[in-house]
Write a protein that holds these residues in place. Structure first.
Motif, PDB file in Angstrom:
ATOM      1  N   ASP A   1       0.917  -0.908  -0.160  1.00  9.94           N
ATOM      2  CA  ASP A   1      -0.398   0.550  -0.251  1.00  9.94           C
ATOM      3  C   ASP A   1       1.170   0.918   0.292  1.00  9.94           C
ATOM      4  N   VAL A   2       1.962   0.975   0.916  1.00 10.18           N
ATOM      5  CA  VAL A   2       2.504   2.191   0.978  1.00 10.18           C
ATOM      6  C   VAL A   2       3.559   2.536  -0.440  1.00 10.18           C
ATOM      7  N   GLU A   3       3.906   1.469  -1.212  1.00 11.68           N
ATOM      8  CA  GLU A   3       4.166   1.948  -2.393  1.00 11.68           C
ATOM      9  C   GLU A   3       3.616   2.111  -3.012  1.00 11.68           C
ATOM     10  N   ARG A   4       2.606   1.630  -3.501  1.00  9.42           N
ATOM     11  CA  ARG A   4       1.585   2.490  -4.778  1.00  9.42           C
ATOM     12  C   ARG A   4       1.523   3.639  -4.136  1.00  9.42           C
ATOM     13  N   TYR A   5       0.732   4.510  -2.869  1.00 10.94           N
ATOM     14  CA  TYR A   5       1.175   5.178  -2.769  1.00 10.94           C
ATOM     15  C   TYR A   5       1.775   6.719  -2.248  1.00 10.94           C
ATOM     16  N   ARG A   6       2.821   5.839  -2.769  1.00 10.80           N
ATOM     17  CA  ARG A   6       4.033   6.786  -2.412  1.00 10.80           C
ATOM     18  C   ARG A   6       4.130   7.275  -4.153  1.00 10.80           C
ATOM     19  N   GLU A   7       3.647   6.319  -5.638  1.00  9.61           N
ATOM     20  CA  GLU A   7       3.216   6.473  -6.835  1.00  9.61           C
ATOM     21  C   GLU A   7       2.830   7.495  -7.489  1.00  9.61           C
ATOM     22  N   LEU A   8       2.063   7.363  -6.237  1.00 16.24           N
ATOM     23  CA  LEU A   8       0.568   8.614  -6.837  1.00 16.24           C
ATOM     24  C   LEU A   8       0.581   9.859  -6.367  1.00 16.24           C
TER      25      LEU A   8
ATOM     26  N   ALA B   1      -1.588  12.279  -7.807  1.00 18.36           N
ATOM     27  CA  ALA B   1      -3.047  12.218  -8.100  1.00 18.36           C
ATOM     28  C   ALA B   1      -4.080  11.337  -6.303  1.00 18.36           C
ATOM     29  N   ILE B   2      -3.136  11.839  -5.344  1.00 16.54           N
ATOM     30  CA  ILE B   2      -3.799  11.379  -4.118  1.00 16.54           C
ATOM     31  C   ILE B   2      -3.094  12.519  -3.128  1.00 16.54           C
ATOM     32  N   ALA B   3      -4.477  12.028  -2.187  1.00 17.89           N
ATOM     33  CA  ALA B   3      -4.105  13.325  -1.019  1.00 17.89           C
ATOM     34  C   ALA B   3      -2.899  13.053  -0.387  1.00 17.89           C
ATOM     35  N   LYS B   4      -2.423  13.711   0.152  1.00 14.93           N
ATOM     36  CA  LYS B   4      -0.831  13.590   1.055  1.00 14.93           C
ATOM     37  C   LYS B   4      -1.478  13.246   2.384  1.00 14.93           C
ATOM     38  N   GLN B   5      -2.735  13.339   2.767  1.00 12.94           N
ATOM     39  CA  GLN B   5      -3.101  12.490   4.031  1.00 12.94           C
ATOM     40  C   GLN B   5      -3.429  11.252   4.048  1.00 12.94           C
ATOM     41  N   GLN B   6      -3.435  10.769   2.798  1.00 16.31           N
ATOM     42  CA  GLN B   6      -3.611   8.617   2.492  1.00 16.31           C
ATOM     43  C   GLN B   6      -2.372   8.696   3.079  1.00 16.31           C
ATOM     44  N   VAL B   7      -1.107   9.343   1.846  1.00 12.37           N
ATOM     45  CA  VAL B   7       0.340   8.984   1.863  1.00 12.37           C
ATOM     46  C   VAL B   7       0.309   8.885   3.152  1.00 12.37           C
ATOM     47  N   ASP B   8       0.252  10.150   3.995  1.00 10.63           N
ATOM     48  CA  ASP B   8       0.740   9.626   6.071  1.00 10.63           C
ATOM     49  C   ASP B   8       0.760   8.512   6.615  1.00 10.63           C
ATOM     50  N   TYR B   9      -1.108   8.491   6.706  1.00  8.63           N
ATOM     51  CA  TYR B   9      -1.600   6.923   6.373  1.00  8.63           C
ATOM     52  C   TYR B   9      -0.985   6.249   6.524  1.00  8.63           C
ATOM     53  N   ALA B  10      -0.780   5.893   5.358  1.00  9.92           N
ATOM     54  CA  ALA B  10       0.363   4.751   4.515  1.00  9.92           C
ATOM     55  C   ALA B  10       0.852   4.291   5.388  1.00  9.92           C
ATOM     56  N   GLU B  11       2.087   5.757   5.519  1.00 11.77           N
ATOM     57  CA  GLU B  11       2.973   5.976   6.367  1.00 11.77           C
ATOM     58  C   GLU B  11       3.422   5.593   7.661  1.00 11.77           C
ATOM     59  N   ALA B  12       1.909   4.876   8.222  1.00 10.31           N
ATOM     60  CA  ALA B  12       1.857   5.345   9.773  1.00 10.31           C
ATOM     61  C   ALA B  12       1.477   3.422   9.585  1.00 10.31           C
ATOM     62  N   THR B  13       0.944   3.157   8.688  1.00 14.15           N
ATOM     63  CA  THR B  13       0.991   1.996   9.475  1.00 14.15           C
ATOM     64  C   THR B  13       1.356   1.494   8.846  1.00 14.15           C
ATOM     65  N   TYR B  14       2.062   1.201   7.694  1.00 12.99           N
ATOM     66  CA  TYR B  14       3.979   0.594   7.549  1.00 12.99           C
ATOM     67  C   TYR B  14       4.354   0.477   8.439  1.00 12.99           C
ATOM     68  N   SER B  15       5.048   1.699   9.565  1.00 13.01           N
ATOM     69  CA  SER B  15       5.428   1.927  10.216  1.00 13.01           C
ATOM     70  C   SER B  15       5.544   0.425  11.378  1.00 13.01           C
TER      71      SER B  15
END
Length: 373
Positions: free
Chosen positions: A122-129, A134-148
């Motif tokens: 998920d975090v790799e896909r959100y980073r590409e978007l 193409a994606i809200a910054k907040q969703q990327v931050d959530y994905a990073e936190a979930t991955y950590s």
């Protein structure tokens, strides 16, 4: 009447004169006759003897085996009192609950690893978007936190697996080194508690240690003996149990780091070979330390008299016609002789037989040994 009195006085006077003359004719009173004794000259000689010290036999390596997990004894895999090898299985404690916990921990680890894999994708896909906006910054931050968080959960799951795996390993108790195991304190089915229940004791016994405590004044002597040790066949140190002497010789292993200030003594450890395992930890014996002295004053012990805890000999004076009492400081007794540390010099003559009849200033008559009283 006057004539008669004069006659009486004359008779009395004559009797007194006769008595006085008779006394003058008797020989003068003499002292006691000389005491017949045997004497010998003091000489220096070489001496060899053993100093003795109370000793305790110790194992060089000794460990108490205690349970490190709770449970019931399900197996005893050794013969009491026999030698065991390092790593040999000794006791088994019921593993069912620990095996179950281990399997559960493994399953949890697999779950956390799957969650980590999903979070990573998920975090790799959100980073590409995010690179293409193409994606809200907040969703990327959530994905990073979930991955950590998923990474941390995997680490925690691995730690749980290791902890439970340790309990499984502790449920089998093995020998920590080669040695002899004692009589078991528990039997099959006994409940044991972690860190409390003493199962058994194992100790090494070849070589084996012997501990002695010596006065601090002897530190230099034992240090020199430790430095001058030549080989294991050196007979300087022998171990005795009553009249029985252990055949093998020992050597100094360790001199303790400091003197005990309360007793002024220091502990010394020696090692002895013990191939037949006849020496057992806890035995009490006597350490015999061989000592060689040169030019020591050695006299017959029968020449010594004791008075109030002090020791004396009789030295001849006035051309061997009289004796004088001399205080001496004694050393080690060697058979029928004894070493004199202080009080006598080479060349002096002492009485060795007949001392029981002497006192200070007694007149003596030297006799052959068979003629002495």
């Amino acid at each position: 009447m006057l004539v008669n009195n004069l006659q009486r006085y004359s008779v009395v006077l004559l009797l007194l004169v006769a008595v006085a003359c008779g006394k003058n004719d008797q020989p003068a009173m003499q002292g006691p006759p000389p005491v017949s004794v045997v004497a010998q000259k003091v000489i220096h000689a070489n001496a060899s003897y053993y100093d003795e010290y109370p000793a305790i036999v110790r194992a060089l390596n000794e460990v108490e085996l205690r349970a490190q997990v709770n449970g019931y004894i399900t197996g005893i895999h050794f013969t009491e009192g026999q030698r065991v090898k390092k790593g040999e299985r000794l006791y088994s404690i019921d593993q069912q609950q620990y095996q179950a916990a281990y399997q559960q921990a493994l399953a949890n680890l697999q779950t956390q690893e799957a969650n980590l894999l999903k979070a990573e994708k998920d975090v790799e896909r959100y980073r590409e978007l995010d690179k293409r906006d193409a994606i809200a910054k907040q969703q990327v931050d959530y994905a990073e936190a979930t991955y950590s968080a998923a990474q941390k959960q995997v680490e925690a799951a691995k730690a749980a697996v290791n902890s439970v795996q340790t309990n499984v390993r502790y449920s089998t108790i093995v020998a920590p080194f080669d040695g002899t195991i004692g009589i078991s304190n528990v039997r099959l089915g006994a409940a044991v508690s972690a860190g409390q229940t003493l199962l058994n004791t194992i100790s090494s016994d070849n070589p084996i240690a012997v501990d002695v405590t010596v006065d601090q004044r002897e530190i230099f002597r034992f240090t020199q003996l430790q430095k001058n040790a030549t080989s294991s066949s050196d007979s300087t140190f022998r171990l005795a149990f009553g009249a029985d002497v252990y055949l093998a010789s020992g050597k100094i292993s360790v001199i303790d780091r400091a003197v005990d200030p309360q007793t002024g003594s220091i502990r010394i450890r020696l090692t002895f070979p013990n191939p037949d395992h006849s020496l057992r930890s806890g035995m009490s014996g006597t350490l015999r330390v061989q000592t060689h002295t040169q030019n020591s004053v050695v006299i017959p012990f029968e020449a010594v008299t004791e008075q109030l805890g002090e020791f004396f000999v009789y030295v001849t004076v006035e051309d061997d016609k009289k004796v004088s009492q001399r205080k001496v400081l004694l050393g080690k007794q060697i058979g029928k002789n004894i070493i004199v540390r202080e009080g006598l010099k080479e060349g002096e003559t002492i009485v060795v037989k007949g001392v029981q009849n002497l006192r200070e200033g007694s007149a003596i008559a030297l006799a052959q040994p068979e003629a002495a009283k």
